[in-house]
Design a protein around this motif. Structure first.
Motif, PDB file in Angstrom:
ATOM      1  N   LEU A  16      73.012  50.752  64.514  1.00 54.64           N
ATOM      2  CA  LEU A  16      73.775  51.998  64.633  1.00 54.64           C
ATOM      3  C   LEU A  16      72.844  53.175  64.919  1.00 54.64           C
ATOM      4  CD1 LEU A  16      76.140  51.384  61.589  1.00 54.64           C
ATOM      5  CD2 LEU A  16      76.822  51.333  63.994  1.00 54.64           C
ATOM      6  N   GLU A  17      71.717  53.196  64.226  1.00 56.91           N
ATOM      7  CA  GLU A  17      70.753  54.291  64.442  1.00 56.91           C
ATOM      8  C   GLU A  17      70.242  54.267  65.891  1.00 56.91           C
ATOM      9  OE1 GLU A  17      69.898  56.636  62.227  1.00 56.91           O
ATOM     10  OE2 GLU A  17      69.647  55.795  60.212  1.00 56.91           O
ATOM     11  N   ALA A  18      70.038  53.067  66.398  1.00 50.69           N
ATOM     12  CA  ALA A  18      69.559  52.955  67.785  1.00 50.69           C
ATOM     13  C   ALA A  18      70.567  53.578  68.747  1.00 50.69           C
ATOM     14  CB  ALA A  18      69.317  51.496  68.144  1.00 50.69           C
ATOM     15  N   ALA A  19      71.847  53.286  68.519  1.00 56.41           N
ATOM     16  CA  ALA A  19      72.889  53.833  69.399  1.00 56.41           C
ATOM     17  C   ALA A  19      72.965  55.350  69.272  1.00 56.41           C
ATOM     18  CB  ALA A  19      74.234  53.198  69.084  1.00 56.41           C
ATOM     19  N   HIS A  20      72.855  55.845  68.047  1.00 53.63           N
ATOM     20  CA  HIS A  20      72.888  57.305  67.881  1.00 53.63           C
ATOM     21  C   HIS A  20      71.683  57.960  68.516  1.00 53.63           C
ATOM     22  CE1 HIS A  20      76.511  57.554  65.688  1.00 53.63           C
ATOM     23  NE2 HIS A  20      76.110  56.642  64.840  1.00 53.63           N
ATOM     24  N   GLY A  28      77.257  52.073  76.245  1.00 56.56           N
ATOM     25  CA  GLY A  28      77.371  52.420  74.827  1.00 56.56           C
ATOM     26  C   GLY A  28      77.196  51.173  73.984  1.00 56.56           C
ATOM     27  N   LEU A  29      77.621  51.258  72.730  1.00 60.74           N
ATOM     28  CA  LEU A  29      77.499  50.102  71.843  1.00 60.74           C
ATOM     29  C   LEU A  29      78.900  49.522  71.604  1.00 60.74           C
ATOM     30  CD1 LEU A  29      75.410  48.440  70.224  1.00 60.74           C
ATOM     31  CD2 LEU A  29      75.906  49.908  68.262  1.00 60.74           C
ATOM     32  N   THR A  32      75.866  28.669  65.245  1.00 62.82           N
ATOM     33  CA  THR A  32      74.812  28.643  66.256  1.00 62.82           C
ATOM     34  C   THR A  32      75.351  29.198  67.554  1.00 62.82           C
ATOM     35  OG1 THR A  32      74.027  26.604  65.213  1.00 62.82           O
ATOM     36  CG2 THR A  32      73.088  27.185  67.363  1.00 62.82           C
ATOM     37  N   SER A  33      74.780  30.289  67.976  1.00 66.77           N
ATOM     38  CA  SER A  33      75.197  30.883  69.245  1.00 66.77           C
ATOM     39  C   SER A  33      74.077  30.745  70.256  1.00 66.77           C
ATOM     40  CB  SER A  33      75.539  32.362  69.035  1.00 66.77           C
ATOM     41  OG  SER A  33      74.389  33.041  68.587  1.00 66.77           O
ATOM     42  N   GLY A  34      74.367  31.127  71.487  1.00 66.55           N
ATOM     43  CA  GLY A  34      73.356  31.041  72.536  1.00 66.55           C
ATOM     44  C   GLY A  34      72.307  32.123  72.413  1.00 66.55           C
ATOM     45  N   ALA A  35      72.657  33.191  71.726  1.00 63.33           N
ATOM     46  CA  ALA A  35      71.731  34.309  71.593  1.00 63.33           C
ATOM     47  C   ALA A  35      72.008  35.034  70.294  1.00 63.33           C
ATOM     48  CB  ALA A  35      71.887  35.273  72.766  1.00 63.33           C
ATOM     49  N   THR A  36      71.022  35.747  69.835  1.00 62.55           N
ATOM     50  CA  THR A  36      71.188  36.615  68.674  1.00 62.55           C
ATOM     51  C   THR A  36      70.623  37.976  69.046  1.00 62.55           C
ATOM     52  OG1 THR A  36      70.905  34.734  67.197  1.00 62.55           O
ATOM     53  CG2 THR A  36      70.646  36.934  66.228  1.00 62.55           C
ATOM     54  N   LEU A  37      71.403  39.025  68.825  1.00 61.63           N
ATOM     55  CA  LEU A  37      70.893  40.384  69.044  1.00 61.63           C
ATOM     56  C   LEU A  37      70.701  41.034  67.679  1.00 61.63           C
ATOM     57  CD1 LEU A  37      72.986  41.782  72.066  1.00 61.63           C
ATOM     58  CD2 LEU A  37      70.786  40.605  72.102  1.00 61.63           C
ATOM     59  N   TYR A  38      69.464  41.159  67.296  1.00 60.13           N
ATOM     60  CA  TYR A  38      69.132  41.852  66.052  1.00 60.13           C
ATOM     61  C   TYR A  38      69.036  43.347  66.314  1.00 60.13           C
ATOM     62  CZ  TYR A  38      67.896  37.180  64.408  1.00 60.13           C
ATOM     63  OH  TYR A  38      67.936  35.862  64.060  1.00 60.13           O
ATOM     64  N   GLY A  39      68.809  44.075  65.258  1.00 64.19           N
ATOM     65  CA  GLY A  39      68.617  45.520  65.383  1.00 64.19           C
ATOM     66  C   GLY A  39      67.551  45.867  66.408  1.00 64.19           C
ATOM     67  N   LYS A  40      66.457  45.147  66.364  1.00 64.18           N
ATOM     68  CA  LYS A  40      65.361  45.459  67.306  1.00 64.18           C
ATOM     69  C   LYS A  40      65.789  45.205  68.754  1.00 64.18           C
ATOM     70  CE  LYS A  40      62.938  40.983  67.038  1.00 64.18           C
ATOM     71  NZ  LYS A  40      63.660  40.436  68.221  1.00 64.18           N
ATOM     72  N   ASP A  41      66.668  44.230  68.947  1.00 63.16           N
ATOM     73  CA  ASP A  41      67.157  43.964  70.306  1.00 63.16           C
ATOM     74  C   ASP A  41      68.070  45.086  70.788  1.00 63.16           C
ATOM     75  OD1 ASP A  41      65.941  41.294  70.521  1.00 63.16           O
ATOM     76  OD2 ASP A  41      67.339  40.809  68.917  1.00 63.16           O
ATOM     77  N   ILE A  42      68.856  45.600  69.863  1.00 62.56           N
ATOM     78  CA  ILE A  42      69.703  46.744  70.228  1.00 62.56           C
ATOM     79  C   ILE A  42      68.815  47.936  70.572  1.00 62.56           C
ATOM     80  CG2 ILE A  42      71.497  48.331  69.404  1.00 62.56           C
ATOM     81  CD1 ILE A  42      72.496  45.428  69.833  1.00 62.56           C
ATOM     82  N   GLU A  43      67.811  48.167  69.763  1.00 61.65           N
ATOM     83  CA  GLU A  43      66.871  49.265  70.058  1.00 61.65           C
ATOM     84  C   GLU A  43      66.248  49.099  71.447  1.00 61.65           C
ATOM     85  OE1 GLU A  43      65.243  50.277  65.524  1.00 61.65           O
ATOM     86  OE2 GLU A  43      64.057  48.978  66.828  1.00 61.65           O
ATOM     87  N   GLU A  44      65.887  47.870  71.755  1.00 64.70           N
ATOM     88  CA  GLU A  44      65.209  47.620  73.031  1.00 64.70           C
ATOM     89  C   GLU A  44      66.137  47.761  74.238  1.00 64.70           C
ATOM     90  OE1 GLU A  44      63.280  43.790  72.967  1.00 64.70           O
ATOM     91  OE2 GLU A  44      61.998  44.456  71.311  1.00 64.70           O
ATOM     92  N   ASN A  45      67.408  47.497  74.029  1.00 63.91           N
ATOM     93  CA  ASN A  45      68.312  47.405  75.182  1.00 63.91           C
ATOM     94  C   ASN A  45      69.319  48.538  75.320  1.00 63.91           C
ATOM     95  OD1 ASN A  45      67.688  44.768  76.572  1.00 63.91           O
ATOM     96  ND2 ASN A  45      67.814  44.101  74.440  1.00 63.91           N
ATOM     97  N   ILE A  46      69.465  49.348  74.284  1.00 64.29           N
ATOM     98  CA  ILE A  46      70.546  50.351  74.323  1.00 64.29           C
ATOM     99  C   ILE A  46      70.338  51.369  75.438  1.00 64.29           C
ATOM    100  CG2 ILE A  46      69.488  51.880  72.579  1.00 64.29           C
ATOM    101  CD1 ILE A  46      73.247  51.160  72.797  1.00 64.29           C
ATOM    102  N   ASN A  47      69.089  51.598  75.827  1.00 62.01           N
ATOM    103  CA  ASN A  47      68.845  52.554  76.914  1.00 62.01           C
ATOM    104  C   ASN A  47      68.708  51.903  78.282  1.00 62.01           C
ATOM    105  OD1 ASN A  47      68.881  55.204  75.721  1.00 62.01           O
ATOM    106  ND2 ASN A  47      67.101  54.554  74.525  1.00 62.01           N
TER     107      ASN A  47
END
Lengths: 572, 572
Positions: free
Chosen positions: A183-187, A162-163, A141-156
């Motif tokens: 990974l696709e979001a970062a690319h 970067g990632l 149990t962590s304080g937050a979870t970053l899923y793929g969609k979160d990376i997509e939302e925040n990478i820019n």
């Protein structure tokens, strides 16, 4: 500004600042060269014969580009970014690639944003990588979870560079769908992706790298380095407090592959930063270990700039960012002057800037979300007489497991008179009430409890002790101070604490007083029996890191890292 | 796609294409390595033990990354981008940084756009630089002018990669306001700016580089190279048809500065491309001249990718673009197979793609805008008996000037029986009627006139001859064919032409027939006396290039390049 640079470069106007009579390392050709280094605004405009509105005579000293730490978790210092800067900038580091993995595990994106924005108030370029693996495993149990969609939302996001290190290497190699999405979001955003692939090799390494991952700081052998270099990886020479491979990895550097090495500290405690240094200490140590000093400087400057696409940085040349460190020589690397963006920001090891905390949002404060604990919460009932007991290799973060006979009484294990302690992880983010319980052999503490809200990587409360009541008191004290470190001395009936108010990981206090108090608390832990081969609190913090072998304790229970599955504490 | 790459890299799925038993140059460590090279889609996914849906056994051959020509004007080949690709891709070049300076001088942005879009139909990555200096000087009439505001408007066009060679180095060094605007626009767009700074050194070079300019292809001595490398410039080894410094400049390459060299052809005629080759010929020549072959390959691949920020290109490694050339060996560099974006596109030197002209807009056709000319237009009246006569160093684009006694009759110079010819530049973009007139000694042509619509850099009509009527006929013929090359044979009363329909610079025909006809016309020019130390037409085309010393002819008159001012043809 171009016009100003050009006018000064061509000697039609005076430069803002000139380092007169400079001997400098030219990282483009590996030579030591000479001249006056002219600076206008934030840029070097040229080396030649120059006069400046201000001048510093650096005759007899050696001028280098400002160092670039290619991978660091600021949180490991337990210092705010401002205080961190006050220790490393005077050592010559002017840019860091920071992965706020720890605070993001606690506070989510607010943590990453805090690191980025707080850093704006100090003369250090902090390029913030978006943590890629929050939490490090799905089992805790962590304080937050970053899923793929979160990376997509925040990478820019404008504060994201970067990632961050992609620790979930099995997820890449087995092409987990959410990993691929990250990974696709970062690319898609054309961002550099940092790697973390200990001992991954052969076709598995090919697969990992097909995620478009470009760096690795986990190499431990020359063979591993050679394979990774051959496959296009930038390999870090790492000089952390817990994790070091600098000198041994340096032996892999040669004229043909030198350009593919970069330098980092990864994790570096405040005490080491203060007493030994930062990349200056890495350079000193590497050169003492036999690395060509010009190569060492190039690795710590131009190479990192190239790896991360930081154009016009990492060299002393026209139009390059005026990030400069003036050292005594290429053996000791003692920084005499540090210039950041063309301004003198440190002199004789002392910062010339303040560390006021101008950005400290509520989102990163008061992060210990746990109900009051009682002694009964730490009762550990075994089914039989044999238990799987965690063991620890002194000075190492790798743990083992040993089956031991453990006495019980009234439904609780009896550990008095043994070298076994109770070890618990108390979930502290979401009031789940989760308490993971384990037994730990060989840590050496006696007479109460100790604990910390740094517990890699989810940063729950980790506690050890030989007394249930002391353990409850320790947890409650950590709640009360809003995170930090604690020792409960049962005999003295005293509680000693050190507050880490920022995410329970870092302090907003000044580096010097924090460190003095931290040292005192650490010394108290040793006084209560902690094996001096351990780092009193930080070795504790790694006992929950479920990506490092072999057995770890999570808020959800005892975990076998080699099987990537929970295990039973009962061994009969 | 990442999932597909990863699945194949980890051997869970077959690759699309595998180069079995490959021996390849690893540019990351300078080693020759071995393995099966697996390709999926447009990417290399790994080297190891791999099986593919298709396989090519490359046992006994040597595999290299596809070459990157770091600076080339396609127009110099007189070929369309499609035909140009058909000659260079089978030689192993898979990426070029193209500066459409010539066609942009004629057609404006439509010219640059044409180069970019026509190239999309062939398997060659053409990265189009926005020409920075159109026209090259403000003293002549070109088809288009790109001011600072035009650079601002176009630098972010989707078909633009960076800013082309900044030839106006005095404009940078003296911080001309419109020059600054151009440079600022490119920096604002985070684009790489190419340089062109022959013999610029010292503080002037610092000033030039403060424009943020990163490359130079004009170095002619090791000292010049060493200074430029030291100041952060990527230096080209150039292997053009007119301009070569490859072998001599290669002597400056050493282990410490190797990473700062890149390779280019700049200008390369179709005949050389066909008969000698492209970067394959550069590699062959450089290695024969003593350059370490691994360095040569690295310079032609990874270094250029790094210079231009082309990530994951220029090496054989996981996730790198599958741009690959398979050669016989590292001496001859004869390309056996060429793979572009993962597809086999050439075999044994033959392209496997067509060169249909699918994009050929009206804007680049019919570009000879001139009124009919008469013999009287070429009358050249001197005030006295002495004239400033242009001279030419055979095989060189540098010209000289000599004061000669010239007879006149009926208000026109009499050149019969001398080695002096009339030389004229007829403006052909805007019907201005401008005709620049000069005298040229030493070209060797007799018995009519010859001319071409390629006349650097504004590409007006340049003509020479010994007969006014023939000169008028030549100009009119060029108008009629819409641009190209012409010879008027007065004795035979015949006109021979070769059409260059694209901007008057390039042909939309196939490379082979064009070249055959071009050769025949060139041979005819030599037959009429042109000194064989000259390139019959192309040496002519450089007589108007007002950025190369010493005296040139523009549509606006005789021009002294050393003084950057017009000069009087009258010398008494």
């Amino acid at each position: 500004m171009l016009e100003k640079y050009i006018n000064a470069a061509s000697q039609r106007e005076k430069a803002d600042l000139v380092l007169k009579n400079a001997q400098f390392v030219n990282v483009f050709n590996g030579q030591i060269e000479f001249g006056d280094i002219a600076i206008v605004g934030e840029k070097i405009v040229g080396v030649g014969k120059y006069e400046g509105k201000e001048e510093i005579d650096v005759n007899g000293l050696t001028v280098l580009p400002g160092y670039i730490d290619a991978h660091v978790h600021i949180e490991s210092s337990q210092l705010s970014p401002e205080e961190f800067a006050s220790l490393i900038v005077p050592r010559g580091t002017t840019t860091i690639i920071a992965d706020p993995h720890e605070i993001t595990n606690v506070c989510g994106m607010a943590g990453a944003e805090y690191i980025a924005k707080a850093s704006k108030n100090v003369p250090l370029d902090v390029k913030v990588q978006l943590p890629s693996c929050v939490p490090a495993t799905p089992f805790e149990t962590s304080g937050a979870t970053l899923y793929g969609k979160d990376i997509e939302e925040n990478i820019n996001n404008d504060y994201i560079f970067g990632l961050g290190e992609f620790m979930n290497f099995p997820g890449v190699i087995y092409s987990d769908a959410d990993v691929i999405k990250k990974l696709e979001a970062a690319h898609g955003a054309n961002k550099v992706i940092d790697g973390h692939a200990p001992s991954v090799s052969g076709e598995s390494l090919n697969a990992y790298l097909c995620g478009g991952i470009v760096t690795d700081h986990e190499c431990v052998s020359v063979d591993e380095i050679n394979e990774k270099i051959a496959k296009g990886v930038y390999v870090h020479l790492r000089h952390g407090s817990s994790t070091r491979n600098l000198v041994s990895n340096s032996t892999a550097v040669n004229a043909s592959n030198m350009r593919r090495f970069i330098m980092c500290t990864d994790d570096r405690h405040a005490a080491d930063l203060k007493e030994k240094g930062h990349l200056d200490d890495a350079l000193r140590t590497a050169v003492a270990g036999g690395l060509n000093p010009i190569w060492a400087v190039t690795i710590a400057t131009l190479n990192a700039a190239e790896c991360y696409g930081l154009r016009f940085r990492g060299a002393i040349a026209p139009f390059y960012l005026a990030d400069i460190v003036v050292v005594d020589n290429l053996k000791n690397f003692n920084a005499q002057f540090v210039i950041k963006n063309g301004k003198l920001v440190a002199k004789q090891g002392k910062p010339l800037f303040d560390t006021a905390k101008r950005y400290l949002p509520n989102e990163v404060l008061n992060t210990v979300h746990v109900n009051d604990l009682k002694a009964e919460d730490f009762v550990l009932t075994l089914k039989g007489k044999k238990a799987n007991v965690m063991t620890i290799l002194p000075g190492n973060v790798v743990t083992g497991c040993e089956v031991m006979e453990i006495e019980s009484k009234d439904g609780d294990v009896q550990i008095e008179g043994t070298d076994v302690l109770k070890l618990s992880v108390v979930e502290r983010h979401k009031y789940t009430g989760n308490i993971g319980k384990a037994l730990l052999k060989g840590y050496g503490f006696k007479g109460g409890a100790m604990g910390i809200t740094i517990a890699h990587d989810s940063h729950n409360i980790i506690l050890l002790g030989d007394d249930n009541d002391s353990m409850a008191k320790a947890a409650n004290a950590l709640k009360q101070i809003g995170g930090g470190m604690v020792i409960v001395d049962k005999k003295e009936q005293k509680i000693y604490t050190l507050t880490l108010d920022i995410g329970g990981l870092m302090s907003s206090r000044d580096a010097e007083s924090l460190q003095r108090d931290s040292k005192a608390l650490i010394e108290r832990a040793y006084g209560m029996g902690v094996d001096r081969n351990q780092e009193a609190f930080m070795s504790l913090a790694f006992l929950s890191l479920a990506v490092i072998p072999q057995v770890k304790i999570l808020d959800t229970g005892l975990f076998d890292v080699t099987k990537f599955a929970f295990m039973d504490i009962n061994a009969d």
